[in-house]
Design a protein around this motif. Sequence first.
Motif, PDB file in Angstrom:
ATOM      1  N   SER A 165       0.649  -1.159   0.095  1.00  0.00           N
ATOM      2  CA  SER A 165      -0.102   0.389   0.029  1.00  0.00           C
ATOM      3  C   SER A 165       0.883   1.502  -0.403  1.00  0.00           C
ATOM      4  N   ILE A 166       0.250   2.188  -0.587  1.00  0.00           N
ATOM      5  CA  ILE A 166       0.847   4.035  -0.304  1.00  0.00           C
ATOM      6  C   ILE A 166       1.385   3.864   0.853  1.00  0.00           C
ATOM      7  N   SER A 167       1.193   3.974   1.813  1.00  0.00           N
ATOM      8  CA  SER A 167       0.629   3.541   3.360  1.00  0.00           C
ATOM      9  C   SER A 167       2.090   3.290   4.056  1.00  0.00           C
ATOM     10  N   GLU A 168       2.225   1.846   3.755  1.00  0.00           N
ATOM     11  CA  GLU A 168       3.752   1.099   3.745  1.00  0.00           C
ATOM     12  C   GLU A 168       4.792   1.961   3.159  1.00  0.00           C
ATOM     13  N   TYR A 169       4.344   2.065   1.635  1.00  0.00           N
ATOM     14  CA  TYR A 169       5.386   2.737   1.313  1.00  0.00           C
ATOM     15  C   TYR A 169       6.270   3.856   2.152  1.00  0.00           C
TER      16      TYR A 169
END
Length: 572
Positions: free
Chosen positions: A170-174
């Motif tokens: 996910s973008i949040s993980e990135y």
Amino acid sequence: MKQISSFSFDDKEISTEGIEINTWLYENNAIDFTVNIWDFGGQEIYHATHQFFLSKRSLYLLVWDSDIADEQIHYWINVINILSNHSPILLVLNKIDLKVRKIQQNYFERKYPNIVGFFQISAKLRLNVDKLISAIKEQIAKLPHIGEVIPKQWLEIRTELKSLERNHISISEYIDICRKYKLDREDAMVLSQYFHDIGVFLHFQYNHILSKIIFLCPSWVTDAVYKLTDTPQIRDNNGLFNLLDLQVFWGNYPEEKHIHLLELMRNFELCFELPNKKEFIIPELLSTEQPEFVWKEEENLKYQLRYDFIPPGIMTRFIVRNHDLIEESLFWKNGVILCAENSRALITYNVLERIIRVRICGTNKKDMLATIRRDFHYIDFTLNYPTHNESIGCICSSCITRDIPYFFDFKTLAIYQQRIPKKIECPISHKLISIDELIGNIEIIQDAKQSIYNIYNFEKGANHMEIKNLNITGGNINIADKIDKIVYNESTGISHEEFIKVLDHIMHLPTTEVERLKKHYYKIETDYSIEEKQSIGENVKQSLLTTGLSLVQNLAASAVFELVKPVLFQVN
């Protein structure tokens, strides 16, 4: 490709279907290289899809054998040149253990200056493969981005992402990973675009749905796309599928990711949704059979685009872009009928002649033509402007009844448009034709610079510009009766003159286009986050590109956001 990356060969291996992605690690002059090898299948069914994965920052190997005709070699060189902006090419003849065929090397070198080498090899016997590998390493070292100094954190982030051994995050993980290495959100987005450009991963950060996911394994994505185009059931059904079908064909993919993969195909203009049916069409798989329909031949406006070389997918992408205007089910692989505002348009593509022909009947023919031209121009823009000739049929009393009238080249019309009177002679009837009657408000060239200077309070050398009491009534429909004040700021990255062109362009857009632009700014008074500005700016940028405003292409999304917002909303 395996002889290059892993020194192996399997004579039972079938030809590449879709795209196969491998990594090649080597050392050259004490420098470690990591090369991503994208092996594109040559079958025709894949041609339209390949274009979305061809990169400018690449070296291309065009591998062929003696059974391949010269026409096919020319075809692929043209595809590479158009989509990669003339990146270097190594032309490689394989299977010389079976048969050798010479080509006119000097001719190819003159015609295609970006061909940097010719090789004859046998992957099976490994003949001349080492020479080819040496040439590949030499050319890779010459690529413009090789040797660029990048921050150490970027390499560390890339290493950590690779260690995850996952297909997507996910973008949040990135963002969380980037923050570990002292990169804020804005810097993380810059790095995301860089990794996307060089093929480390895929992240379409300006698409509302796709921005939320990063595809760490590009082959996971490409396999999904080609899984649909290769499925016999969908092929036999002329490209038709529904959401339930995806549970079968994408059974190995998490169901919650189907929406992302489907959006990816829509983003690439590979499919569209049929209205009110929850069904989808892949136009590249449509039948070439033209359906039966009734067409009114009288007083048609005729227009055509004749290409020197037409890249695959232009017609099917046009169908996707205009699917909401399709009349009933009147579309096929090389044609479509559109209907809007009391007008009908028949658009067909002749493969052999490389011509796209347009016939329009009804009461708003020129408005319909403007819409059609806009989308073809945008597609041409995304394909680095393939060379073509644009022309419109004569409307004199002799030509208007002819199936094939005399066609005026737009470049010629541009010359006569500057003359007084604005008329041109038809070579068939020898009658003088009014340029205004022929093309209406369709603009051939835009040189409104002087008239714009007369309207605007413009002071050269200033770092801002105020526009007062603006009232434009020319063009299609103006968006503002009066704009009290718009301030130009040089930080947007464009010149005063370019700023004027943006203003003039927006002022002359049809009301529907303006409303579409406004909808991107879903909140007017409150502040936007950096991420929101990036996303909205990119959407506005893409919308402006579809209307023919090419100068915004190189602007940052945030700059487009700041530039266009006051133009749209400072209206009394």
